[in-house]
Design an enzyme around this catalytic site. Structure first.
Site, PDB file in Angstrom:
ATOM      1  N   GLU A   1      21.146  14.312 -17.622  1.00 22.90           N
ATOM      2  CA  GLU A   1      19.919  15.100 -17.503  1.00 22.90           C
ATOM      3  C   GLU A   1      20.020  16.526 -18.034  1.00 22.90           C
ATOM      4  OE1 GLU A   1      16.957  14.073 -16.653  1.00 22.90           O
ATOM      5  OE2 GLU A   1      17.681  12.022 -16.376  1.00 22.90           O
TER       6      GLU A   1
ATOM      7  N   SER B   1     -10.125 -11.676  34.056  1.00 19.70           N
ATOM      8  CA  SER B   1      -9.370 -12.187  35.204  1.00 19.70           C
ATOM      9  C   SER B   1      -7.949 -11.651  35.301  1.00 19.70           C
ATOM     10  CB  SER B   1      -9.329 -13.708  35.155  1.00 19.70           C
ATOM     11  OG  SER B   1     -10.630 -14.217  35.232  1.00 19.70           O
TER      12      SER B   1
END
Lengths: 168, 791
Positions: free
Chosen positions: B206, B486
């Site tokens: 790079e 319930s």
């Protein structure tokens, strides 16, 4: 007289199968209720003569990994690292979540840390899983008595002590 | 890291007199002195203006650089880990399950493990070398373990010298990270922990002049321009690593001359402000290396996990070369989408490295032949467990500020069991598909949620927030508050059973129609699900069959206040309206809240607040906090025991008997179905010997789901349990409880010889004391004697 009756009754019980699980045979022990109810314990006392002998103190039973963790907890406790010891006992509980002895161990560590309320709850939890282990139940009541006393609740402490004495 | 803090924090205050600024300012002052001469001013004024604007702009850039460096460098997301797997002889774990765990940990399969994080398998034998790992309570060194399995159980475990091992804790799998929405996920690395060869690679590929330039490398730019002119397009970049860093830190990815200028200016500022090592570290941590849905993959630490599921220091030459190759174009060279192109790019990098003498020809050739080694992509968003992480985040927020959570690099050790989570997700999504088909429901409309926790201690093991569990979104397990129908009934019945003088399991309840008047003059007349009246029914049957009318009568008799108080003790702290319809579940709760209620049942009356976190550690390894195991007894053990026996009956012969299609009767699980009006919600909650689980099915638009609790949620629940190795539910009978034979017809005391007599548990002293007629009929002198003894 009573013994005679039992001797007489046993062979009869043996030949009528459902008898094995008749209510009187099933009713477990003379140990009082874990949370109060003295009249109930009196009722329990009435049947106590027919109950199997109170179980002898059972040595705590742990699986190998749990034993290893409790040893580690003892080392950590000796090194004054109570937090780490609590961590190890919690690890043990994940492996044996219904081992009353491990719950008791956690309760005593919390007691040592001065977390009395937590210690009392954990000891009660241990009792709920202790089954016929009278020695452990007694230790738990004693621990609860100390916890209550340390927290300044002398009434509950005395009640817990009385419970402990019932397990001698 | 530490050096950065020192460098960046200090200059924060005197930001306005940065080093470059004074020079510019003095130039502008000089300019002003000369404004008297009008001729000169024609040139000077614009010049001064340009200079002033440039100066101000540079100041702005300088400020941006410093705050950017600071902000980004410090924002280390919290790392979230699942539970560690405990290995011990006797542990219920199959070789396949262990393999799955190794995969989560990024361990590689080899023929024989010579290095850490590797394992091999030969049928029922697995050999592994573990990684060293820092747990909350200390460092564990890497281990060599030889494991032998028999029938789904770890049979033996020995170390390298053949010594038996009692217990070994594997490292915790990473299950996600917590980062702020505007921020990125990252796994920061320090320069000294980065493989040296990676630095060499970066510089040779790079930015060859990295250690000598001042931010911009003119020679490299000219070289690139020349190469691009020759090729007639952009083939080479001339940006230094510092410029790339500037781009990654502050700028968009749009290509323009203005951006290039900015980039260069910022690179110069960065070079003035920070050392080369600092810049390199920032580069390693900031460079863009891929995309995972909306999550950008920045930095080598995260990329290493993202592509290889392994820490950076475990990567070999070809993998490092691949990462370096990706920098040029993360989407162009995405090794998952374009493996061939990425492979070519990697080998090009290897060639350059060889030419520069960084690797030998042999190394290069071997690396060039290696497979890419990229792991299959996990679920999007960085975590496969968004619903669980959501719970972690909420529990953490009680004790930590949001910015601590997203930026302090905390390590959070949670209770998540990835294996159970996976099974729960699969059970839920597969069963929903089948349900839609079977009941001819519109495809894709049903939604569902599930929570699984340990009965003792309340550790949350799995949370599923919807049928597409891998995707973040509406977390129904926590946020869908729906009427529980319930599922409330066990609370009503427990409130009654806590009054042993008044109620036991065989107490007769009337199921005849009832009209309940409201305060506003309205009248409510509840009906049973089957629209029938069942006359007088014993209490246990009313719960097992989920009779509404009998339950309302019972609840009204016990008192709404008692029921509400108990609900509070069971851990529901939101305000609940004291209306009679509450008794049939007119209270909206989330699956997590329901799980809290049932956890207390499962633990025999001892409530443990549901926890998702065990410990939190600071980035430096210091202990921050434990979330300990706590219990508090909120209901007497005896009453809870009666209730739980009744809930076992629900499964054995009541509304949940459909579970027998999923689970062996031997498991004796306990549970309750729940259905709401017009079949809008289908619920099931229950527990085995070690785990409590709650499942909800419904629709997001609140239209009818078309399923009862037994038709829908029960089936998912059964699937979850079946897949996760349930332990039988053996209820230890508390001292306060005795078993008594009862004649079910009359509810009177019987004995075993009475036809149809059944044994029921009672709180001592609360069993019926009147004998049923059958007792007298069965009486002969001998049995009378018998009874006197045993009663």
């Amino acid at each position: 007289m009573m013994i005679w009756l039992i001797v007489l009754a046993l062979p009869i019980g043996a030949c009528s199968t459902p008898m094995r699980s008749s209510p009187a045979m099933r009713s477990s022990s003379s140990l009082p209720d874990d949370r109060g109810g003295s009249d109930q314990s009196r009722k329990g006392a009435r049947t106590s003569a027919y109950e199997p002998q109170a179980s002898a103190a059972i040595a705590p039973q742990y699986s190998l990994p749990v034993a290893a963790l409790l040893e580690e907890a003892s080392r950590q406790e000796a090194a004054k690292d109570l937090t780490a010891a609590v961590g190890s006992v919690e690890r043990a509980l994940r492996i044996e979540p219904r081992n009353a002895h491990v719950w008791h161990r956690l309760a005593s560590l919390r007691m040592k840390q001065g977390q009395y309320g937590m210690a009392v709850e954990l000891a009660a939890k241990s009792n709920s899983l202790a089954g016929g282990d009278a020695e452990l139940v007694r230790d738990n009541w004693r621990l609860m008595a100390r916890g209550y006393r340390a927290a300044g609740d002398s009434d509950s402490a005395e009640a817990a002590e009385r419970k402990a004495q019932a397990y001698r | 890291m530490a050096t950065f803090r020192k460098n960046t924090r200090k200059p924060r205050k005197p930001a306005r007199n940065g080093k470059k600024a004074p020079a510019k300012r003095s130039r502008t002052k000089r300019g002003r002195r000369r404004t008297g001469r009008s001729r000169l001013s024609r040139f000077v004024v614009p010049l001064v203006l340009v200079a002033a604007i440039t100066g101000v702009y540079l100041l702005y850039l300088d400020h941006k650089v410093r705050t950017g460096f600071q902000g980004n460098r410090h924002a280390v997301p919290a790392q979230v880990y699942g539970r560690p797997l405990e290995l011990y002889p006797g542990a219920k774990i199959s070789p396949g399950q262990l393999e799955a765990e190794f995969q989560r940990l990024g361990y590689r399969k080899v023929t024989y493990p010579k290095r850490p994080a590797a394992w091999s398998r030969n049928r029922d034998r697995i050999i592994v070398r573990t990684r060293p790992f820092t747990f909350w309570d200390g460092q564990a060194s890497g281990r060599y373990l030889d494991l032998d399995f028999r029938g789904g159980v770890l049979n033996s475990m020995v170390d390298g010298k053949g010594r038996p091992q009692a217990l070994v804790r594997l490292e915790t799998p990473k299950v996600g990270s917590i980062y702020a929405a505007h921020n990125e996920d990252r796994v920061p690395v320090d320069l000294d922990e980065v493989p040296e060869i990676l630095i060499g690679m970066l510089i040779s590929i790079e930015d060859r002049a990295f250690y000598s330039h001042h931010g911009v490398d003119l020679k490299a730019i000219l070289r690139a321009v020349w190469a691009n002119l020759k090729a007639g397009g952009v083939v080479q970049g001339g940006s230094t690593m510092t410029q790339q860093l500037a781009k990654n830190l502050y700028l968009t990815r749009k290509k323009s001359l203005w951006r290039k200028l900015n980039e260069a200016a910022m690179a110069l500022i960065i070079e003035r402000r920070f050392s080369k090592d600092e810049i390199l570290t920032a580069y390693l941590n900031e460079i863009y290396l891929g995309q995972d849905g909306s999550r950008a993959i920045h930095g080598f630490g995260l990329a290493s996990h993202f592509y290889f599921n392994r820490p950076l220091d475990e990567l070999d030459l070809p993998k490092l070369a691949l990462l370096v190759g990706i920098i040029r174009g993360p989407s162009l060279y995405d090794p998952r989408i374009h493996p061939e192109r990425a492979g070519k790019r990697r080998n090009l990098v290897l060639d350059v490295l060889h030419r520069q003498g960084i690797v030998t020809a042999e190394q290069k050739n071997r690396a060039a032949k290696a497979p890419l080694g990229v792991v299959k992509r996990g679920k999007k968003g960085g975590s496969g467990y968004p619903a669980f992480l959501d719970l972690v985040r909420r529990q953490m927020r009680r004790d930590y500020r949001p910015e601590d959570l997203t930026s302090e690099g905390l390590r959070i050790f949670t209770t998540l069991d990835p294996e159970i989570q996976q099974q729960t997700e699969t059970a839920l999504s597969e069963r929903l598909r089948k349900l839609e088909k079977r009941h001819r429901l519109p495809v894709g409309k049903l939604e569902a949620a599930a929570v699984v926790a340990r009965s003792e201690g309340g550790e949350v093991l799995a949370v599923v927030g919807g049928r597409r569990a891998g995707y973040a979104g509406f977390n129904r397990a926590l946020d869908a508050r729906r009427p529980i129908g319930s599922l409330i009934k066990p609370v009503v019945y427990l409130a009654a059973l806590m009054l042993p003088d008044r109620y036991n399991l065989v107490t007769k309840l009337s199921d005849d129609p009832i009209r309940v008047g409201g305060k506003d003059g309205s009248v409510w007349s509840p009906r049973n699900f089957d629209h029938k009246n069942h006359g007088e029914v014993p209490l246990h049957l009313a719960l097992a069959k989920s009779y509404n009318v009998a339950t309302v009568r019972l609840g009204m008799d016990v008192g709404l206040k008692r029921v509400l108080d108990l609900l509070g003790h069971l851990g529901i702290d939101r305000p609940v309206q004291a209306i009679p319809a509450l008794l049939l579940g007119a209270v909206s709760l989330s699956p997590l809240e329901v799980a809290q209620i049932y956890q207390t049942f499962a633990a025999g009356g001892f409530r443990s607040p549901l926890r998702a976190i065990r410990e939190v550690q600071a980035a430096d390894g210091s202990k921050l906090q434990r979330y300990p195991l706590t219990v508090s007894q909120v209901a007497p053990a005896g009453s809870v025991y009666l209730l739980n026996r009744n809930l076992q009956e629900v499964v054995r012969s009541g509304t949940a008997k459909g579970l027998s299609a999923f689970l062996s009767d031997q498991l004796n699980v306990a549970g309750k179905t729940g259905t709401t009006n017009d079949l809008k919600d289908s619920w099931f909650a229950g527990f085995s010997g070690n785990r409590v689980a709650v499942v909800w099915i419904g629709r997001d638009d609140n239209k009818p789901a078309g399923l009862t609790g037994a038709q829908g949620a029960l089936r998912i629940w059964g699937d979850i349990m079946r897949r996760t190795d349930p332990v039988p539910l053996d209820l230890p009978r508390p001292e306060s409880v005795e078993a008594v034979w009862v004649d079910p017809m009359s509810g009177l005391r019987a004995d075993a010889r009475c036809e149809g007599a059944q044994e029921f548990p009672f709180i001592r002293g609360s069993a019926p004391d009147t004998d049923a007629s059958c007792v007298a009929e069965a009486n002969d002198p001998l049995s009378t004697l018998f009874k006197r003894i045993f009663k």
